[in-house]
Design a protein around this motif. Structure first.
Motif, mmCIF file in Angstrom:
data_model
loop_
_atom_site.group_PDB
_atom_site.id
_atom_site.type_symbol
_atom_site.label_atom_id
_atom_site.label_comp_id
_atom_site.label_asym_id
_atom_site.label_seq_id
_atom_site.Cartn_x
_atom_site.Cartn_y
_atom_site.Cartn_z
ATOM 1 N N PHE A 181 32.338 35.357 42.716
ATOM 2 C CA PHE A 181 31.655 35.137 43.984
ATOM 3 C C PHE A 181 30.156 35.068 43.722
ATOM 4 N N PRO A 182 29.458 34.110 44.295
ATOM 5 C CA PRO A 182 28.002 34.110 44.187
ATOM 6 C C PRO A 182 27.414 35.241 45.015
ATOM 7 N N ALA A 183 26.164 35.603 44.719
ATOM 8 C CA ALA A 183 25.523 36.730 45.411
ATOM 9 C C ALA A 183 25.441 36.487 46.915
ATOM 10 N N ASP A 184 25.290 35.236 47.339
ATOM 11 C CA ASP A 184 25.144 34.920 48.765
ATOM 12 C C ASP A 184 26.449 34.365 49.338
ATOM 13 N N SER A 185 27.590 34.898 48.832
ATOM 14 C CA SER A 185 28.895 34.369 49.224
ATOM 15 C C SER A 185 29.109 34.476 50.732
ATOM 16 N N VAL A 186 29.568 33.381 51.293
ATOM 17 C CA VAL A 186 29.932 33.357 52.712
ATOM 18 C C VAL A 186 31.348 32.797 52.816
ATOM 19 N N LYS A 187 31.909 32.860 54.002
ATOM 20 C CA LYS A 187 33.315 32.485 54.179
ATOM 21 C C LYS A 187 33.568 31.055 53.724
ATOM 22 N N LYS A 246 42.526 37.485 44.303
ATOM 23 C CA LYS A 246 41.189 37.803 44.816
ATOM 24 C C LYS A 246 40.877 39.287 44.615
ATOM 25 N N THR A 247 39.718 39.566 44.019
ATOM 26 C CA THR A 247 39.170 40.917 43.944
ATOM 27 C C THR A 247 37.741 40.862 44.452
ATOM 28 N N ARG A 248 37.053 41.972 44.428
ATOM 29 C CA ARG A 248 35.659 41.966 44.900
ATOM 30 C C ARG A 248 34.739 41.188 43.964
ATOM 31 N N PHE A 249 35.247 40.834 42.786
ATOM 32 C CA PHE A 249 34.434 40.104 41.820
ATOM 33 C C PHE A 249 34.572 38.593 41.967
ATOM 34 N N GLY A 250 35.685 38.148 42.530
ATOM 35 C CA GLY A 250 35.933 36.719 42.645
ATOM 36 C C GLY A 250 37.424 36.443 42.583
ATOM 37 N N TYR A 251 37.782 35.230 42.135
ATOM 38 C CA TYR A 251 39.182 34.851 41.969
ATOM 39 C C TYR A 251 39.540 34.843 40.485
ATOM 40 N N HIS A 252 40.685 35.413 40.180
ATOM 41 C CA HIS A 252 41.146 35.511 38.789
ATOM 42 C C HIS A 252 42.454 34.741 38.629
ATOM 43 N N ILE A 253 42.569 34.045 37.527
ATOM 44 C CA ILE A 253 43.861 33.505 37.093
ATOM 45 C C ILE A 253 44.206 34.261 35.818
ATOM 46 N N ILE A 254 45.326 34.954 35.844
ATOM 47 C CA ILE A 254 45.655 35.913 34.788
ATOM 48 C C ILE A 254 46.815 35.378 33.943
ATOM 49 N N ARG A 255 46.656 35.483 32.642
ATOM 50 C CA ARG A 255 47.709 35.059 31.692
ATOM 51 C C ARG A 255 48.178 36.273 30.902
ATOM 52 N N LEU A 256 49.477 36.536 30.919
ATOM 53 C CA LEU A 256 50.035 37.664 30.187
ATOM 54 C C LEU A 256 50.077 37.369 28.691
ATOM 55 N N ILE A 257 49.520 38.303 27.909
ATOM 56 C CA ILE A 257 49.586 38.194 26.449
ATOM 57 C C ILE A 257 50.699 39.081 25.899
ATOM 58 N N GLU A 258 50.728 40.341 26.340
ATOM 59 C CA GLU A 258 51.721 41.265 25.788
ATOM 60 C C GLU A 258 51.868 42.480 26.704
#
Length: 523
Positions: free
Chosen positions: A239-245, A318-330
């Motif tokens: 998310f940018p610092a000035d994130s809006v909807k 979605k978290t407070r940091f932004g959007y994540h795409i997660i890949r399982l390694i192990e």
């Protein structure tokens, strides 16, 4: 190889039984030094191949033992026992050996096992903290406890702990705190809090529990199996610092587009390097180290553990940091007890945990040295905690003429004023409540006295200790002299050099064997 020769090729130096009933008679002299029957039999008993009642076996063992002692005598003649390296290694072994007797390994392992059993479950709980000052006198706890107990009664009567906690915290933020913990694990916080939390049944509420912080009311919502550890890589669209909807909607669309490209087969590493805020030297391709529950923000954690097979991808999370795409390694199971114990053992040897960790030894040392506690004398000191914190001059001043016996140990009396002097010299405790503070210092005081008593009686109780020390000492010298005389030379020459060395040993050092004594053993 050195370790094998330190043990003289017989067996490990871990013999823990008592060498009872052995006389102190000389069985032989080597180079003018006597060898006791105790040492001779002690080592023989550790070798399953030696039968002292069989003449052939006894004779063979005498020859082997004699040669061993001749080589040790040669090492001493060359001053190997005077080197700094030898002295340091031998002194280290002595300390470790004696420390092993001044402990209760089974008791320590039981405490580690309890923590590991708790580690199998993660607790979801809420708690309200009613803070106590850094130094709390007994008289100052009543009002705080009453406030905590009143809140407890409201909760067990049906009010939600969250509502009660937030109400009280809003009214007095300096004195009351509320916290929801979705994943509580052992060895992470104060022991008193942990003990209380793990003793609760799901849905139950604790009466006020005192810790170094204050009084806690704990409600256990549920116990969840600990799922182990997971390793993932992720692409973060921050998310940018000035994130809006409006930007949030655009970022989600961007994350969905990246997810679609990955689904279609694009290389995760290349996409991560192109788009992710997490790429770089610290997290190449967004890869994270293994983590367990409670270590990441909740949405990220849930999405990571929901993945099943290596290579599986999550939809944008979605978290407070932004959007994540997660890949399982192990994924992997929880660390074993042995693995966790490495860190936990160090942690338990310090702070408030150490009294539980060493309790088995403390209790054994007190029992074997005839500890007797006088509760009336202790109660008089405890009463002073109403108005005086135990590590203050005013407390000490009140104890000057208090000379009742507080406890007895190893035949000696220890008075109230003597403990008060110790308390002033050693005012160290993890506790903030006066009574708990004094009790913890008292337990440390008794432990120190009981440990000294154990040391004083150690050789009497465990006569094998000096024999183990002698065996280890001679083993080091045997290795060093054998290395110098034989092993450091080419393999083809070692047999000849060994034979020449053995011949010279018999010529250099006189040997006298007490066959009369040995024949008695052979009957």
């Amino acid at each position: 190889m050195k370790n094998l020769f330190v043990l003289w090729g017989i067996c490990a130096v871990c013999f823990a039984g008592k060498a009872a009933g052995l006389s102190d008679t000389t069985v032989m002299t080597i180079a003018g030094k006597p060898v006791s029957i105790d040492e001779f039999v002690f080592i023989a008993r550790k070798n399953s191949g030696v039968d002292l009642s069989d003449k052939k076996s006894l004779d063979a063992y005498v020859d082997l033992f004699k040669l061993f002692k001749l080589k040790v005598a040669d090492a001493e003649a060359e001053g190997l026992d005077q080197s700094e390296a030898f002295k340091n290694e031998y002194e280290l072994y002595q300390r470790q050996l004696i420390d092993g007797y001044l402990s209760d390994k089974a008791g320590e392992e039981a405490v580690l096992r309890q923590a590991y059993d708790r580690y199998q479950e993660s607790l979801e709980l809420s708690h309200i903290l009613f803070r106590l000052p850094e130094k709390t006198l007994t008289k100052d706890t009543a009002a705080v406890y009453a406030k905590a107990f009143q809140a407890y009664r409201r909760i067990v009567a049906g009010e939600e702990i969250e509502a009660v906690g937030k109400e009280l915290m809003e009214a007095d933020k300096d004195s009351v705190g509320y916290e929801y913990m979705r994943s509580f694990l052992p060895m992470k916080t104060l022991k008193a809090f942990e003990d209380a939390a793990y003793s609760l049944a799901p849905g139950s509420v604790s009466v006020p529990v005192r810790s170094a912080l204050g009084y806690h009311i704990i409600k256990l919502h549920r116990k969840n199996p600990n799922p182990g550890l997971v390793k993932v890589a992720h692409i973060l669209i921050p998310f940018p610092a000035d994130s809006v909807k409006e930007k949030d909607v655009w970022m989600l669309a961007h994350a969905d587009d990246i997810y679609s490209r990955l689904q279609e087969g694009e290389d995760f590493l290349k996409v991560a390097e192109e788009y992710s805020a997490m790429s770089g030297k610290e997290h190449p391709s967004g890869e994270l180290p293994f983590f367990g529950i409670g270590e990441m923000v909740e949405p990220f954690e849930k999405a990571s553990f929901a993945l099943v097979n290596p290579g599986d991808l999550s939809k944008p999370v979605k978290t407070r940091f932004g959007y994540h795409i997660i890949r399982l390694i192990e994924k992997k199971a929880l660390p074993t007890l042995a693995e966790k114990s490495k860190d936990w053992r160090v942690q338990m040897q310090q702070g408030e945990w150490n009294f539980a960790f060493y309790r088995a030894f403390d209790e054994r040392a007190k029992e074997e040295n005839c500890y007797r506690f006088y509760p009336e004398a202790y109660a008089e000191l405890q009463a002073l905690c109403t108005d005086h914190f135990p590590n203050t001059p005013s407390f000490f001043e009140q104890t000057r003429n208090m000379q009742r016996v507080l406890f007895q140990l190893d035949g000696k009396d220890y008075r109230q004023d003597e403990f008060a002097e110790y308390l002033i010299r050693n005012p160290y405790s993890t506790k903030t409540y006066a009574g708990d503070f004094m009790r913890e210092v008292y337990d440390q005081y008794v432990r120190e006295i009981a440990t000294v008593a154990e040391r004083n009686h150690l050789f009497e109780k465990y006569p094998e200790i000096p024999l183990l020390m002698q065996e280890y000492r001679d083993g080091i010298l045997l290795f060093e002299i054998s290395n110098a005389k034989v092993w450091s030379h080419p393999a083809a020459d070692q047999g000849r050099m060994e034979a020449e060395w053995v011949k010279s040993l018999h010529e250099k050092y006189p040997v006298s064997i007490n066959w009369k004594l040995l024949k008695k053993m052979n009957k």
